[in-house]
Design a protein around this motif. Structure first.
Motif, PDB file in Angstrom:
ATOM      1  N   VAL A   1       3.576   2.001   1.358  1.00 36.83           N
ATOM      2  CA  VAL A   1       2.657   2.010   2.119  1.00 36.83           C
ATOM      3  C   VAL A   1       2.011   0.622   2.445  1.00 36.83           C
ATOM      4  O   VAL A   1       0.963   0.463   3.414  1.00 36.83           O
ATOM      5  CB  VAL A   1       1.587   3.090   2.095  1.00 36.83           C
ATOM      6  CG1 VAL A   1       2.216   4.512   1.945  1.00 36.83           C
ATOM      7  CG2 VAL A   1       0.823   2.709   0.714  1.00 36.83           C
ATOM      8  N   GLY A   2       2.506  -0.453   1.984  1.00 34.95           N
ATOM      9  CA  GLY A   2       1.929  -1.947   2.043  1.00 34.95           C
ATOM     10  C   GLY A   2       0.733  -2.100   1.346  1.00 34.95           C
ATOM     11  O   GLY A   2      -0.174  -2.939   1.778  1.00 34.95           O
ATOM     12  N   ILE A   3       0.527  -1.780   0.124  1.00 35.55           N
ATOM     13  CA  ILE A   3      -0.578  -2.167  -0.642  1.00 35.55           C
ATOM     14  C   ILE A   3      -0.232  -3.497  -1.263  1.00 35.55           C
ATOM     15  O   ILE A   3       0.764  -3.503  -2.055  1.00 35.55           O
ATOM     16  CB  ILE A   3      -1.003  -1.232  -1.731  1.00 35.55           C
ATOM     17  CG1 ILE A   3      -1.461   0.009  -0.993  1.00 35.55           C
ATOM     18  CG2 ILE A   3      -2.192  -1.697  -2.725  1.00 35.55           C
ATOM     19  CD1 ILE A   3      -2.851  -0.137  -0.216  1.00 35.55           C
ATOM     20  N   PRO A   4      -0.869  -4.665  -0.916  1.00 33.30           N
ATOM     21  CA  PRO A   4      -0.384  -5.862  -1.366  1.00 33.30           C
ATOM     22  C   PRO A   4      -0.406  -5.918  -2.940  1.00 33.30           C
ATOM     23  O   PRO A   4      -1.507  -5.479  -3.461  1.00 33.30           O
ATOM     24  CB  PRO A   4      -1.224  -6.926  -0.837  1.00 33.30           C
ATOM     25  CG  PRO A   4      -2.236  -6.135   0.092  1.00 33.30           C
ATOM     26  CD  PRO A   4      -2.167  -4.656  -0.207  1.00 33.30           C
TER      27      PRO A   4
ATOM     28  N   GLY B   1      -4.321   7.108   0.621  1.00 33.75           N
ATOM     29  CA  GLY B   1      -4.176   8.684   1.190  1.00 33.75           C
ATOM     30  C   GLY B   1      -2.813   8.876   1.543  1.00 33.75           C
ATOM     31  O   GLY B   1      -2.439   9.860   1.355  1.00 33.75           O
ATOM     32  N   ILE B   2      -2.234   8.027   2.457  1.00 38.44           N
ATOM     33  CA  ILE B   2      -1.057   8.352   2.756  1.00 38.44           C
ATOM     34  C   ILE B   2      -0.038   8.416   1.692  1.00 38.44           C
ATOM     35  O   ILE B   2       0.872   9.296   1.721  1.00 38.44           O
ATOM     36  CB  ILE B   2      -0.409   7.291   3.735  1.00 38.44           C
ATOM     37  CG1 ILE B   2      -1.343   7.356   5.093  1.00 38.44           C
ATOM     38  CG2 ILE B   2       1.013   7.393   4.126  1.00 38.44           C
ATOM     39  CD1 ILE B   2      -1.116   6.179   6.057  1.00 38.44           C
ATOM     40  N   ALA B   3      -0.114   7.502   0.602  1.00 39.01           N
ATOM     41  CA  ALA B   3       0.997   7.527  -0.434  1.00 39.01           C
ATOM     42  C   ALA B   3       0.622   8.806  -1.237  1.00 39.01           C
ATOM     43  O   ALA B   3       1.513   9.413  -1.448  1.00 39.01           O
ATOM     44  CB  ALA B   3       0.513   6.333  -1.317  1.00 39.01           C
ATOM     45  N   MET B   4      -0.652   9.381  -1.441  1.00 45.04           N
ATOM     46  CA  MET B   4      -1.239  10.476  -1.980  1.00 45.04           C
ATOM     47  C   MET B   4      -0.273  11.689  -1.302  1.00 45.04           C
ATOM     48  O   MET B   4       0.178  12.685  -1.760  1.00 45.04           O
ATOM     49  CB  MET B   4      -2.436  10.694  -2.149  1.00 45.04           C
ATOM     50  CG  MET B   4      -3.112  10.118  -3.198  1.00 45.04           C
ATOM     51  SD  MET B   4      -4.824  10.146  -3.114  1.00 45.04           S
ATOM     52  CE  MET B   4      -5.240  11.826  -3.731  1.00 45.04           C
ATOM     53  N   ALA B   5      -0.331  11.831   0.202  1.00 42.93           N
ATOM     54  CA  ALA B   5       0.440  12.859   0.919  1.00 42.93           C
ATOM     55  C   ALA B   5       1.747  12.714   0.944  1.00 42.93           C
ATOM     56  O   ALA B   5       2.425  13.714   0.799  1.00 42.93           O
ATOM     57  CB  ALA B   5      -0.129  12.676   2.402  1.00 42.93           C
TER      58      ALA B   5
END
Length: 168
Positions: free
Chosen positions: A137-140, A162-166
């Motif tokens: 999801v692009g977390i540096p 939140g998207i990663a959790m989903a």
């Protein structure tokens, strides 16, 4: 068969002024691979409709109509069965990510929790998968941020978490 099918959904809520009809007979369907946007004025029932899909309405809510996920009826499903579906088959990404993230738990724990609950991964496996999802999801510099807390991320990064959790 549609992935999601909602027919004549009606939701009544108890308010201080008495019963209120929050949703009045909405119907829609969603096929695999499709995207659906629900738009409307503030207070028109968008959030309460989506919360009903997740089985997250207050216990006093009265729901009639039908919500089917892959042909399985969700309205009236016992909480134990709904817990097996929620987070495993259906998820929600909240607009304000701090409502979905617990400020006292690390990101690794929060992203890893659904992986352990629904996929049966061991703690270390869940941590590795959480790292992969944060990268996705692009977390540096995701590897060094796994043990950080929600307040240590920007608002946009918290939404990505939140998207990663989903996805988990």
């Amino acid at each position: 068969m549609p992935l999601l099918e909602v027919n004549n959904l009606q939701i009544g809520l108890q308010t201080q002024r008495g019963p209120a009809q929050a949703v009045r007979g909405i119907s829609f369907s969603l096929e695999r691979g499709e995207t659906l946007g629900i738009v409307g004025e503030s207070g028109c029932g968008k959030s309460i409709t989506v919360m009903s899909l997740m089985g997250l309405l207050p216990s006093s809510a009265k729901v009639t109509g039908s919500i089917k996920l892959d042909g399985q009826e969700l309205v009236g499903l016992p909480e134990k069965q709904m817990c097996q579906i929620r987070g495993n088959r259906i998820g929600m990404i909240f607009q304000e990510p701090m409502t979905a993230l617990n400020p006292v738990h690390t990101i690794a724990r929060q992203v890893g929790e659904p992986l352990r609950l629904h996929r049966g991964l061991a703690k270390e496996q869940a941590r590795k998968e959480a790292l992969s999802l944060l990268d996705r999801v692009g977390i540096p510099d995701a590897a060094s941020r796994l043990d950080a807390y929600p307040h240590q991320f920007s608002g946009g990064q918290r939404q990505r978490i939140g998207i990663a959790m989903a996805l988990a």
